[in-house]
Design an enzyme around this catalytic site. Sequence first.
Site, PDB file in Angstrom:
ATOM      1  N   HIS A 103       3.233 -18.881 -11.021  1.00  0.00           N
ATOM      2  CA  HIS A 103       1.848 -19.733 -10.628  1.00  0.00           C
ATOM      3  C   HIS A 103       1.216 -20.477 -12.097  1.00  0.00           C
ATOM      4  O   HIS A 103       0.217 -20.637 -12.142  1.00  0.00           O
ATOM      5  CB  HIS A 103       0.520 -18.467 -10.606  1.00  0.00           C
ATOM      6  CG  HIS A 103       1.060 -17.584  -9.305  1.00  0.00           C
ATOM      7  ND1 HIS A 103       1.777 -16.591  -9.434  1.00  0.00           N
ATOM      8  CD2 HIS A 103       1.078 -17.736  -7.913  1.00  0.00           C
ATOM      9  CE1 HIS A 103       2.019 -15.897  -8.270  1.00  0.00           C
ATOM     10  NE2 HIS A 103       1.621 -16.734  -7.368  1.00  0.00           N
ATOM     11  N   ASP A 204      35.792   6.559 -34.529  1.00  0.00           N
ATOM     12  CA  ASP A 204      37.051   7.022 -33.896  1.00  0.00           C
ATOM     13  C   ASP A 204      38.316   6.242 -34.711  1.00  0.00           C
ATOM     14  O   ASP A 204      39.080   5.307 -34.357  1.00  0.00           O
ATOM     15  CB  ASP A 204      37.238   6.412 -32.652  1.00  0.00           C
ATOM     16  CG  ASP A 204      38.275   7.051 -31.810  1.00  0.00           C
ATOM     17  OD1 ASP A 204      39.411   7.404 -32.335  1.00  0.00           O
ATOM     18  OD2 ASP A 204      38.075   7.380 -30.584  1.00  0.00           O
ATOM     19  N   HIS A 207      41.906   6.630 -32.952  1.00  0.00           N
ATOM     20  CA  HIS A 207      42.503   5.813 -32.045  1.00  0.00           C
ATOM     21  C   HIS A 207      43.134   4.509 -32.633  1.00  0.00           C
ATOM     22  O   HIS A 207      44.002   3.732 -32.069  1.00  0.00           O
ATOM     23  CB  HIS A 207      41.558   5.217 -30.792  1.00  0.00           C
ATOM     24  CG  HIS A 207      40.891   4.111 -31.250  1.00  0.00           C
ATOM     25  ND1 HIS A 207      40.062   4.058 -32.451  1.00  0.00           N
ATOM     26  CD2 HIS A 207      40.689   2.627 -31.003  1.00  0.00           C
ATOM     27  CE1 HIS A 207      39.269   2.921 -32.562  1.00  0.00           C
ATOM     28  NE2 HIS A 207      39.818   2.159 -31.728  1.00  0.00           N
ATOM     29  N   HIS A 212      45.742   0.553 -30.897  1.00  0.00           N
ATOM     30  CA  HIS A 212      45.819  -0.724 -31.627  1.00  0.00           C
ATOM     31  C   HIS A 212      47.264  -1.005 -32.146  1.00  0.00           C
ATOM     32  O   HIS A 212      47.575  -1.828 -33.112  1.00  0.00           O
ATOM     33  CB  HIS A 212      45.064  -1.002 -32.536  1.00  0.00           C
ATOM     34  CG  HIS A 212      43.434  -0.968 -32.074  1.00  0.00           C
ATOM     35  ND1 HIS A 212      43.018  -1.774 -30.942  1.00  0.00           N
ATOM     36  CD2 HIS A 212      42.475  -0.265 -32.442  1.00  0.00           C
ATOM     37  CE1 HIS A 212      41.821  -1.662 -30.851  1.00  0.00           C
ATOM     38  NE2 HIS A 212      41.167  -0.751 -31.703  1.00  0.00           N
ATOM     39  N   ASP A 359      40.436  -1.843 -27.014  1.00  0.00           N
ATOM     40  CA  ASP A 359      39.382  -0.790 -26.674  1.00  0.00           C
ATOM     41  C   ASP A 359      38.770  -0.871 -25.330  1.00  0.00           C
ATOM     42  O   ASP A 359      38.336   0.121 -24.767  1.00  0.00           O
ATOM     43  CB  ASP A 359      38.392  -1.173 -27.869  1.00  0.00           C
ATOM     44  CG  ASP A 359      38.674  -0.746 -29.362  1.00  0.00           C
ATOM     45  OD1 ASP A 359      39.601   0.118 -29.391  1.00  0.00           O
ATOM     46  OD2 ASP A 359      38.346  -1.313 -30.040  1.00  0.00           O
TER      47      ASP A 359
END
Length: 441
Positions: A103, A204, A207, A212, A359
């Site tokens: 409006h 982390d 990992h 990786h 990841d």
Amino acid sequence: MKDVSALIQENGAVQDRSIYWNEDIYELEQERIFARAWLFLTHESQIPEPGDFITTRMGEDEVIVARHTDGSLKAFINSCPHRGNQVCYSEMGNTRSFTCAYHGWAFGTDGSLITVPLEHETYYDNIEKSRFGLQQVAQIDSYRGLIFATFDASAPPLKEWLGDMAWYMDSFMAVPGGTELLGPPMKSILDCNWKVPVENFIGDGYHVGWAHAAALDAIQSPLTSMKGNAPGYEPAKSGIQVATHGGHGMGIIWDMAAALHVNPAYHEWLAYRTAQVREQQGEWAAKLYNGHWDASIFPNCSFLYGTNTFKHWQPAGPRSIEVFTWTLVETEMPEELKQYLAVMNMMTFGTAGMLETDDGENMEGCTNTNRGWMTRQGKLYSGMGQINEGPHSELPGIVSDGIVCETSYRGFYRAWADMMSGKSWEEMSRDATRRSIKEVA
Ligand code: FES
Ligand SMILES: [Fe+2]
């Protein structure tokens, strides 16, 4: 609804799997975490001029963050108080006002209602416009350029909220000229719960050598020695992990800030700046400046210092997030170096980055297995390194003796549990478990 106080156990080391899946827990997170915490919005470098704005989210609330005409920072909900429509559909830009498409009510860059079409003819000049501005956040502030806001007027000041995390971040942010984010951000969707990437980035280190391994092989950097958790790699000697008061935390690998960079210009910059940081902030700051960091600012903002990626994980339901990714650089770096870092960020942690895709797949897997009713009756465990952490003689927070442990995971989940239990700010600030588990023992 499960008993909230039982969702996190053993001092943050055990999580109920339902927290990654259940709608009711997610809704409670919106109320008790995202409606109370200081949340990252953007960086001042993204909205330098009056009228500049970006749109983002605080939890699931759409907000506009704008630089007002007087230079101040404003943030307000992107929903018209007339009938609720969005007033801004752009992701960023520069404007004098936000005009609702329905409006035509128009709002200033401070969110105040300026114009109402047919105000005289239909409202007979009897509308109290000051009542109908866009809903403001309760507090907005920035720390060394990073802009945060909270919907909770009683939340402690931003500096206090960041606490020791700010002390650590100063090592690379309190440099001459400061830091900036290169945008606009890359954006992507991941089908995972918002806490999974936060815990991945907060600490982390476990990992990296495994998930990786192939990417580390391809990159051929000093980090390649971590590949496949090869014998001879000694994580305990390579760095620290830290859980700071309030659920923030990080892992730092010493002397690895340049690990992913072959460009000699970056190595030169690092050497030049390290000497300066040592002189201005001391030996510890220089050591931190030279490390590679993975870090998260509670609740949903993360960065990798050294890989120069800066992430905002925006929840979109319990099983989906929108990821915003910027490149984190120092303002005084030469322009070519900034561009090199932006390209490297894109290649590693951009939407299709080599490491991001490793990841992403794991994060989605960690969430979606909980689809099974029986599966999510179980628990997850992040108890690594509990006997090798505690107060440090010189560094703040709970500090571990190695990069591969889950100290900062536990700090994050203790803070999550505190907020989810609805504790007052006062209760949380005097709760020793947010400082050091050694103090509690
Ligand atoms: S909904 Fe915005 S002007 Fe009516
Ligand atoms: Fe990773």
